[in-house]
Scaffold this motif. Structure first.
Motif, PDB file in Angstrom:
ATOM      1  N   SER A 111       0.845  -1.194   0.000  1.00 57.14           N
ATOM      2  CA  SER A 111       0.000   0.000   0.000  1.00 57.14           C
ATOM      3  C   SER A 111       0.881   1.245   0.000  1.00 57.14           C
ATOM      4  N   PRO A 112       0.428   2.336  -0.627  1.00 61.79           N
ATOM      5  CA  PRO A 112       1.252   3.550  -0.703  1.00 61.79           C
ATOM      6  C   PRO A 112       1.729   4.002   0.674  1.00 61.79           C
ATOM      7  N   TRP A 113       2.924   4.525   0.729  1.00 66.19           N
ATOM      8  CA  TRP A 113       3.546   4.881   2.004  1.00 66.19           C
ATOM      9  C   TRP A 113       2.873   6.103   2.622  1.00 66.19           C
ATOM     10  N   THR A 114       2.950   6.154   3.925  1.00 63.99           N
ATOM     11  CA  THR A 114       2.484   7.308   4.683  1.00 63.99           C
ATOM     12  C   THR A 114       3.610   7.806   5.578  1.00 63.99           C
ATOM     13  N   GLN A 115       3.523   9.021   6.000  1.00 66.35           N
ATOM     14  CA  GLN A 115       4.602   9.622   6.792  1.00 66.35           C
ATOM     15  C   GLN A 115       4.801   8.907   8.129  1.00 66.35           C
ATOM     16  N   ASP A 116       3.762   8.233   8.628  1.00 63.28           N
ATOM     17  CA  ASP A 116       3.888   7.580   9.931  1.00 63.28           C
ATOM     18  C   ASP A 116       4.340   6.126   9.827  1.00 63.28           C
ATOM     19  N   GLY A 142      16.024  -2.342  -7.411  1.00 65.48           N
ATOM     20  CA  GLY A 142      17.227  -3.127  -7.196  1.00 65.48           C
ATOM     21  C   GLY A 142      18.390  -2.360  -6.610  1.00 65.48           C
ATOM     22  N   PHE A 143      18.138  -1.160  -6.071  1.00 67.10           N
ATOM     23  CA  PHE A 143      19.236  -0.336  -5.579  1.00 67.10           C
ATOM     24  C   PHE A 143      19.225  -0.122  -4.063  1.00 67.10           C
ATOM     25  N   ALA A 144      18.039  -0.074  -3.458  1.00 68.37           N
ATOM     26  CA  ALA A 144      17.947   0.334  -2.059  1.00 68.37           C
ATOM     27  C   ALA A 144      17.933  -0.837  -1.085  1.00 68.37           C
ATOM     28  N   PHE A 145      17.330  -1.960  -1.478  1.00 67.89           N
ATOM     29  CA  PHE A 145      17.144  -3.044  -0.518  1.00 67.89           C
ATOM     30  C   PHE A 145      17.256  -4.405  -1.194  1.00 67.89           C
ATOM     31  N   ASN A 160      15.919   4.404   8.091  1.00 65.94           N
ATOM     32  CA  ASN A 160      17.366   4.644   8.067  1.00 65.94           C
ATOM     33  C   ASN A 160      18.127   3.545   7.343  1.00 65.94           C
ATOM     34  N   ASP A 161      17.554   2.337   7.281  1.00 69.18           N
ATOM     35  CA  ASP A 161      18.207   1.251   6.554  1.00 69.18           C
ATOM     36  C   ASP A 161      18.325   1.589   5.080  1.00 69.18           C
ATOM     37  N   LEU A 162      17.377   2.365   4.578  1.00 66.17           N
ATOM     38  CA  LEU A 162      17.364   2.710   3.165  1.00 66.17           C
ATOM     39  C   LEU A 162      18.032   4.045   2.889  1.00 66.17           C
ATOM     40  N   GLY A 163      18.217   4.831   3.944  1.00 61.80           N
ATOM     41  CA  GLY A 163      18.894   6.109   3.772  1.00 61.80           C
ATOM     42  C   GLY A 163      18.095   7.130   2.991  1.00 61.80           C
ATOM     43  N   VAL A 164      16.785   7.007   2.996  1.00 60.84           N
ATOM     44  CA  VAL A 164      15.967   7.917   2.190  1.00 60.84           C
ATOM     45  C   VAL A 164      14.869   8.566   3.010  1.00 60.84           C
ATOM     46  N   ILE A 167       9.926   5.465   4.547  1.00 60.98           N
ATOM     47  CA  ILE A 167       9.986   4.286   3.672  1.00 60.98           C
ATOM     48  C   ILE A 167       9.060   4.514   2.483  1.00 60.98           C
ATOM     49  N   THR A 168       9.630   4.783   1.340  1.00 60.33           N
ATOM     50  CA  THR A 168       8.829   5.095   0.151  1.00 60.33           C
ATOM     51  C   THR A 168       8.756   3.941  -0.828  1.00 60.33           C
TER      52      THR A 168
END
Length: 240
Positions: A111-116, A142-145, A160-164, A167-168
């Protein structure tokens, strides 16, 4: 003798339909009302589309934002993009056992990401079914995870695991790597035991051959399912 062989063939064909290799992958995030299990894998007799006999069912349009939902995208046209006129959503995607590819890819949409959204977690059944060499989960780009399924049985993904930041990532591939060698489906045979080898039509293609020698010969023969008969047992051998 002919009736005996026919009886063996019918028995083996019946049990062959029950052979399967599946993965139960459970998804949950901090917005999920409860964990959701997605099932993907392979079974004799399955098709690329919906097989109600194996519990596959097309889902209605994707859930709204904020429900912590996940679905399998049945990419029927293999375009790796979703088309509402061709592709389907489901909680279960079971495909045919054959042919065995180097890697088979399943697609999961979240489902689309939310800020929370603070974290996401995938959990899986372990050990893997026989014939599944390894399974990798990676984001669609294929780049982030990327992670390999192992005995830890779960992985938690945080922003923080994705550095972005938040979680988008909303689309993941599950890549299954499967065995391509000659594969004993039934009990293992003694190395010193001699076998006759029959096709499914009952034709004898090898006579009085030791088990190890027979495997080497079968590797060079036409792909198919062979029936092995010794004085003490009957085996099935798939030659991929």
């Amino acid at each position: 003798m002919n009736r005996f062989i026919i009886g063996i063939i019918l028995l083996l064909c019946t049990s062959e339909r029950g052979i399967s290799q599946t993965l139960d992958l459970t998804f949950v995030d901090n917005n999920s009302p409860k964990p959701l299990t997605l099932t993907m894998g392979f079974r004799s007799g399955a098709t690329l589309g919906i097989d109600t006999v194996y519990g596959e069912k097309e889902l209605p349009p994707f859930q709204p934002v904020g429900t912590g939902h996940a679905v399998i995208v049945m990419d029927l046209d293999k375009s790796r993009t979703y088309s509402s006129s061709i592709d389907l959503y489901a909680y279960k995607d079971i495909r045919s056992m054959e042919p065995i590819n180097t890697a088979d890819t399943f697609w999961i949409a979240l489902s689309p990401w939310t800020q929370d959204r603070k974290q996401m977690e995938f959990t899986w059944n372990w050990p893997l079914d026989n014939g599944l060499d390894s399974i990798v989960i990676m984001d669609k780009g294929g780049f982030a995870f990327k992670t390999t399924l192992n005995s830890s049985k779960s992985i938690i993904i945080k922003p923080n695991d994705l550095g972005v930041g938040a979680i988008t990532i909303e689309n993941y591939y599950v890549i299954m790597y499967r065995s391509k060698s000659v594969n004993s489906i039934e009990n293992e045979a003694s190395k010193d035991e001699y076998f006759n080898v029959y096709t499914l039509l009952g034709h004898c293609v090898l006579s009085h051959v030791k088990y190890d020698d027979m495997l080497v010969i079968l590797q060079e023969m036409q792909n198919g399912l062979y029936i092995l008969q010794s004085p003490t047992q009957i085996l099935k051998i798939r030659n991929f």
